[in-house]
Design a protein around this motif. Structure first.
Motif, mmCIF file in Angstrom:
data_model
loop_
_atom_site.group_PDB
_atom_site.id
_atom_site.type_symbol
_atom_site.label_atom_id
_atom_site.label_comp_id
_atom_site.label_asym_id
_atom_site.label_seq_id
_atom_site.Cartn_x
_atom_site.Cartn_y
_atom_site.Cartn_z
ATOM 1 N N LEU A 10 52.525 105.940 89.983
ATOM 2 C CA LEU A 10 52.936 104.606 89.574
ATOM 3 C C LEU A 10 52.965 103.637 90.739
ATOM 4 N N LEU A 11 53.470 104.120 91.870
ATOM 5 C CA LEU A 11 53.541 103.243 93.037
ATOM 6 C C LEU A 11 52.155 102.885 93.558
ATOM 7 N N LEU A 12 51.309 103.905 93.631
ATOM 8 C CA LEU A 12 50.049 103.701 94.320
ATOM 9 C C LEU A 12 48.982 103.078 93.441
ATOM 10 N N SER A 13 49.213 103.038 92.139
ATOM 11 C CA SER A 13 48.224 102.441 91.258
ATOM 12 C C SER A 13 48.682 101.095 90.730
ATOM 13 N N GLY A 86 66.246 96.565 100.847
ATOM 14 C CA GLY A 86 67.386 95.921 100.209
ATOM 15 C C GLY A 86 67.358 95.937 98.700
ATOM 16 N N GLN A 87 66.232 95.595 98.075
ATOM 17 C CA GLN A 87 66.116 95.578 96.624
ATOM 18 C C GLN A 87 64.681 95.923 96.228
ATOM 19 N N LYS A 92 59.006 97.308 89.881
ATOM 20 C CA LYS A 92 59.137 98.673 90.376
ATOM 21 C C LYS A 92 60.604 99.136 90.395
ATOM 22 N N GLU A 93 61.427 98.547 89.530
ATOM 23 C CA GLU A 93 62.848 98.881 89.543
ATOM 24 C C GLU A 93 63.102 100.346 89.192
ATOM 25 N N SER A 94 62.414 100.863 88.171
ATOM 26 C CA SER A 94 62.647 102.256 87.768
ATOM 27 C C SER A 94 62.227 103.226 88.864
ATOM 28 N N GLU A 95 61.071 102.966 89.492
ATOM 29 C CA GLU A 95 60.618 103.838 90.579
ATOM 30 C C GLU A 95 61.587 103.793 91.758
ATOM 31 N N VAL A 117 70.008 107.777 88.401
ATOM 32 C CA VAL A 117 69.139 108.132 87.274
ATOM 33 C C VAL A 117 69.443 107.259 86.062
ATOM 34 N N GLU A 118 70.733 107.001 85.824
ATOM 35 C CA GLU A 118 71.111 106.221 84.643
ATOM 36 C C GLU A 118 70.691 104.758 84.739
ATOM 37 N N LEU A 119 70.263 104.315 85.914
ATOM 38 C CA LEU A 119 69.775 102.941 86.073
ATOM 39 C C LEU A 119 68.283 102.823 85.761
ATOM 40 N N ILE A 120 67.616 103.951 85.529
ATOM 41 C CA ILE A 120 66.179 103.951 85.233
ATOM 42 C C ILE A 120 65.962 103.508 83.785
#
Length: 552
Positions: A10-13, A86-87, A92-95, A117-120
């Motif tokens: 997900l990050l790299l694509s 920092g944020q 990309k919040e879930s990653e 995990v519960e923030l994903i």
């Protein structure tokens, strides 16, 4: 199982970036991470960590860099990189939260990891986080897990790990017993069976092989060489796995040797791979089946006996399967052919002392009686008793007074005298035998004998055809030997599983089999679990005609 793979992808694509020549080094750094050259990837990304120069691109570079540091086991560097950012970058919040959770788990901050995990919010990323949760929490203090049941009960990995730790205890407190009961109540499926299996890698089929490859005085690799039928089975399975992987199928297989030792079986059940596998091949023997049965039931893990026909091994466990037909299914097919195509009223029955053959004989007797078929001569064959059994039938005088002869045995010492007498004496009575008789080196089914013998199927592998030729060629190239029947069965089993279970079709064996119908995409005559439920219901009776198997 690699629970970071999704994050890397997900990050790299993602994060649509303008592909320009100036960013060539950036792209190369990302590719190095995908290629698992983490040090090179990190070095390539360092210039892009400068926010003043690269702006929003720097935020993505920080994420890639932190991932590479984590994969390279530089956990403090990964953590400080995220802190410097920092944020999370937009989209990309879930990653971000997933990587934060992994870092906290690695630092043994289990509650912090669970909170992250519960923030994903992305379901696919959350599923991977559940898998990571299960892996890391197996080392967590049980008291902290039980005390936080309410807060994290959505996380299936949390429930699975807590349940596994509770079941390892010989004595539970009242609170712990209540927690286990609550977990089981939360995960009861439609079948009524509790499942505490963690969320698995839905992009890959994971197969666990749990068989007694070696036991007794000889153990290890030396015991697997030579004429070891399970080693032959394993060779066929391994070849099929490698072929499927080359064709782009996402599957993995890992094997464990039980050594037919209860202590070894229990230790294998603690292996992380066993706790996240999609299907298990094995065990083989009843004592191993009893040990593994509860484990499989609790985790909704289907397990398949690759060789047995004894359905008492699977009757009481909804997760248990036979790859071959059950004794009752074989008996029903034989009796249907006797009463239908052969119009038999009187039969002779011979069988070996093996458990399978004794149970098959008993089932045939019961079902034949219901069809009005009489068994006029019956004998359990021991030693050299086959010749005298045939003589008492009146073969030598050509006055056989039965409509068919059933011989239930895979033993060559029973097959050889039978074939010798049939070749020497001219009589027409049909003889029904197992399909294993097709493969005895001394067997010569020529001329009259071709039409006289009927072979009942037991996952029959015909000895002709393009797919079988391909398999034999590949097997010989790999092992410098021709495949045995067991090697062929192992190969067929993997082909069947890879066709039945996949990320696209889902990884629920029972549900997929109920929709599959007759499987004929392998090298056998066919497999049918739709009718048989948890064993192969396809039992063709075949004749050998001019070297080809013809289904009756």
């Amino acid at each position: 199982m690699n629970y970071i793979a999704l994050l890397a992808f997900l990050l790299l694509s993602g994060g649509t970036l303008q592909a320009q020549d100036a960013l060539k080094a950036y792209r190369e750094a990302k590719q190095a991470i995908l290629d698992e050259d983490y040090k090179a990837g990190m070095e390539g990304l360092r210039p892009y960590l400068d926010k003043n120069t690269y702006g929003q691109l720097s935020a993505y570079a920080h994420m890639h860099f932190a991932l590479a540091a984590f994969r390279n086991e530089q956990f403090n560097l990964a953590s400080s990189t995220l802190q410097a950012l920092g944020q999370p970058p937009a989209g990309k919040e879930s990653e971000w939260h997933y990587l934060q959770a992994l870092l906290k788990f690695q630092q043994k901050d289990y509650i912090g990891g669970l909170t992250a995990v519960e923030l994903i919010r992305d379901e696919q990323v959350y599923a991977r986080a559940e898998e990571a949760t299960f892996t890391y929490l197996r080392q967590a203090p049980l008291s902290s897990l039980v005390g936080n049941m309410r807060a994290f009960q959505r996380n299936k990995g949390f429930l699975a790990a807590t349940s596994a730790l509770l079941q390892e205890k010989s004595v539970m407190s009242t609170e712990e017993a209540q927690a286990l009961s609550q977990i089981q109540a939360n995960v009861v499926g439609e079948t009524g069976a509790a499942s505490v299996k963690p969320t698995l890698n839905r992009e890959q089929l994971d197969i666990a092989v749990v068989l007694p490859f070696s036991f007794g005085e000889e153990k290890g690799k030396a015991a697997l060489e030579g004429n070891n039928f399970l080693f032959e089975l394993q060779q066929g399975m391994q070849l099929a796995v490698e072929e499927q992987q080359k064709r782009g199928r996402k599957l993995q297989m890992q094997s464990f040797d039980t050594e037919r030792d209860p202590a070894k079986v229990l230790s294998i059940l603690q292996e992380p791979y066993l706790r996240t596998a999609d299907v298990m091949i094995g065990p083989l023997y009843p004592e191993e089946t009893r040990l593994i049965g509860d484990f499989a039931r609790q985790r909704a893990l289907p397990f398949i006996n690759p060789l047995s026909n004894l359905d008492d091994l699977v009757q009481d466990n909804p997760q248990a399967y036979l790859f071959r037909p059950a004794v009752g299914t074989i008996a029903a097919r034989i009796v249907d052919h006797l009463s239908g195509a052969l119009q038999a009223k009187r039969i002779a029955l011979a069988y070996s002392p093996s458990s399978r053959d004794q149970l098959l004989a008993e089932s045939i007797k019961q079902q034949a009686a219901r069809k009005g078929i009489r068994i006029t001569q019956e004998e359990e064959i021991r030693g050299n008793g086959m010749r005298s059994f045939l003589e008492r039938l009146g073969i030598e005088s050509r006055e056989v007074q039965v409509d068919a002869i059933l011989i239930l045995s895979d033993n060559p010492s029973i097959a050889q005298p039978t074939l010798a007498q049939v070749e020497a004496i001219d009589f027409e009575t049909p003889i029904i035998v197992p399909d294993s008789w097709l493969f005895f080196p001394f067997a010569n089914y020529e001329m009259k004998a071709e039409s006289q013998f009927l072979f009942f199927g037991n996952n029959t592998i015909p000895q002709t055809g393009r797919k079988l030729r391909h398999f034999r060629e590949q097997f010989f190239e790999r092992y410098q030997a021709y495949p045995s029947v067991n090697a062929q069965l192992g190969y067929e089993m993997i082909l069947w599983l890879s066709e039945t279970l996949s990320p696209a079709k889902g990884l629920d064996l029972h549900q997929n089999l109920s929709k599959q119908g007759l499987f004929q995409n392998g090298i056998s005559l066919g497999l049918d679990f739709q009718k048989g439920g948890r064993s192969n219901a396809y039992v063709p009776l075949v004749r050998l005609v001019r070297g080809e198997l013809v289904i009756q």
